[in-house]
Design a protein around this motif. Structure first.
Motif, PDB file in Angstrom:
ATOM      1  N   GLU A  59       0.825  -1.211   0.000  1.00 56.28           N
ATOM      2  CA  GLU A  59       0.000   0.000   0.000  1.00 56.28           C
ATOM      3  C   GLU A  59       0.862   1.265   0.000  1.00 56.28           C
ATOM      4  OE1 GLU A  59      -3.251   0.046  -0.305  1.00 56.28           O
ATOM      5  OE2 GLU A  59      -3.316  -2.167  -0.366  1.00 56.28           O
ATOM      6  N   LYS A  60       2.118   1.119  -0.433  1.00 54.33           N
ATOM      7  CA  LYS A  60       3.063   2.238  -0.597  1.00 54.33           C
ATOM      8  C   LYS A  60       3.463   2.899   0.723  1.00 54.33           C
ATOM      9  CE  LYS A  60       1.295   3.316  -5.208  1.00 54.33           C
ATOM     10  NZ  LYS A  60       0.702   4.331  -6.086  1.00 54.33           N
ATOM     11  N   ASN A  61       3.228   2.213   1.856  1.00 51.67           N
ATOM     12  CA  ASN A  61       3.617   2.745   3.174  1.00 51.67           C
ATOM     13  C   ASN A  61       3.097   4.171   3.387  1.00 51.67           C
ATOM     14  OD1 ASN A  61       6.377   1.080   2.156  1.00 51.67           O
ATOM     15  ND2 ASN A  61       5.524   0.497   4.137  1.00 51.67           N
ATOM     16  N   ILE A  62       1.832   4.395   3.058  1.00 51.49           N
ATOM     17  CA  ILE A  62       1.271   5.748   3.107  1.00 51.49           C
ATOM     18  C   ILE A  62       1.046   6.205   4.544  1.00 51.49           C
ATOM     19  CG2 ILE A  62      -0.678   7.212   2.456  1.00 51.49           C
ATOM     20  CD1 ILE A  62      -1.123   5.398   0.052  1.00 51.49           C
ATOM     21  N   ILE A  63       1.531   7.413   4.854  1.00 49.48           N
ATOM     22  CA  ILE A  63       1.199   8.077   6.113  1.00 49.48           C
ATOM     23  C   ILE A  63       0.738   9.499   5.785  1.00 49.48           C
ATOM     24  CG2 ILE A  63       2.806   6.710   7.494  1.00 49.48           C
ATOM     25  CD1 ILE A  63       4.678   9.129   7.509  1.00 49.48           C
TER      26      ILE A  63
END
Length: 373
Positions: free
Chosen positions: A282-286
């Motif tokens: 999930e693209k390491n989204i923050i």
């Protein structure tokens, strides 16, 4: 060929040239190391057709030279044999039927050899205008820029670092089209002609493993299709990547709506903790929210849970930001800085984020935000 040499001297140089062969090569001679013994000393050469490494052991460091000549022997076997021998004098002798015998007082090995004439001819001559660069500076360039290159072979130009030189200014850029890293340094001397080349990142990383970080310089010799690095008694050649590197000069704005300054350790650790529940798929989204001097970094994964980290930062300009990005990309960028603080610069919620040292523009990192709506 027949000579005697101490184990520790030979293995030191085999350690260099072994990096020039690849076990994936189906061409036998590209898995070999070429020994060229002359009255001046011993040359060791390896290549996988993408890089080439040549090193020289001067005659003063060889115990005895009985007969000059050249051999082509399996790199992996000769390396493993010499590596496991005790630190004593080794005798290497070419015998009939294209074989070599490796002897110590208590050990003896016989290896089949290839025909030296089958080894590729490698031109490692100097250019007329070499460029001198500090080993420490070159290592910093590789460390601070290489992580932003692409691993996708579908766009070869993005798998390398773009070296551009104008007079005495060297600009090194890497991008995978989602992030960008740029390092600018001043060279000791002016370079006559402008330089614009792309060096494969994996080759530069291999180069950086070959030298110690002392105060000496490395010579760069640039040609149309290759670059040669010379230092100590080692020559390292890398082929260049053909193609045009993207023009990234307009990607970094000169003006910003919002500028904040944060302590690197605090900012990095907050992002690290906020990313614990994210995944690479999930693209390491923050998410980052800024309200004056309060920065909130969070992640929300419905099936797992959520994390929220709060930081107090120094707001130099602007007020509110609400932006999402890859935590991995941000952490990679932060790790490239050697300062205690960083500046984070924004132009709204959908424009790229810029990270730099508050006191210097020599290193700039850019990260493209991710829309979550």
């Amino acid at each position: 060929m027949k000579f005697e040499i101490k184990q520790n001297i030979l293995i030191e140089h085999l350690n260099y040239v072994i990096k020039g062969i690849s076990s994936k090569n189906i061409i036998p001679v590209l898995n070999c190391i070429k020994f060229e013994l002359t009255n001046d000393g011993l040359y060791l050469i390896s290549t996988d057709n993408d890089i080439a490494i040549k090193t020289f052991i001067k005659k003063e460091d060889i115990e005895n030279i009985d007969k000059c000549g050249d051999i082509l022997v399996s790199g992996r076997f000769i390396f493993d044999i010499v590596r496991k021998l005790p630190n004593t004098i080794i005798s290497i002798e070419e015998v009939i039927d294209n074989k070599i015998v490796i002897n110590t007082d208590n050990s003896s090995f016989t290896l089949n050899c290839n025909n030296p004439s089958d080894f590729p001819i490698i031109d490692l001559e100097d250019s007329k205008t070499p460029i001198s660069i500090s080993k420490k500076i070159l290592s910093n360039i590789i460390k601070q820029v290489s992580f932003a290159t692409s691993s996708q072979e579908s766009r070869p130009v993005l798998t390398g670092i773009n070296f551009k030189i104008n007079e005495n200014l060297l600009e090194c850029t890497a991008t995978d089209s989602y992030r960008l890293a740029k390092k600018v340094i001043e060279l000791e001397d002016n370079v006559g002609e402008e330089v614009n080349i792309i060096i494969p990142t994996k080759n530069l990383i291999e180069l950086s493993k070959l030298y110690q970080l002392d105060d000496e310089n490395i010579e760069m010799h640039i040609f149309n299709n290759k670059v040669i690095f010379k230092f100590n008694n080692i020559i390292f050649m890398s082929k260049l990547i053909n193609g045009n590197f993207p023009d990234t000069s307009k990607l970094i704005p000169e003006e910003f709506e919002t500028i904040v300054e944060a302590t690197i350790n605090d900012y990095y650790n907050a992002i690290d903790r906020a990313s614990l529940l994210t995944s690479e798929e999930e693209k390491n989204i923050i998410n980052l929210k800024l309200d004056k001097e309060k920065m909130t970094i969070s992640s929300n994964i419905p099936e797992i849970g959520n994390v929220e980290e709060n930081l107090i930062v120094k707001n130099k300009k602007g007020e509110k930001i609400n932006i999402s990005f890859s935590s991995k990309f941000m952490m990679d960028a932060i790790k490239s800085f050697e300062s205690e603080d960083i500046e984070i610069l924004f132009n709204g919620d959908i424009k790229p984020i810029i990270i730099k040292n508050p006191n210097s523009d020599d290193l700039i990192q850019l990260i493209v935000p991710i829309r979550t709506y």
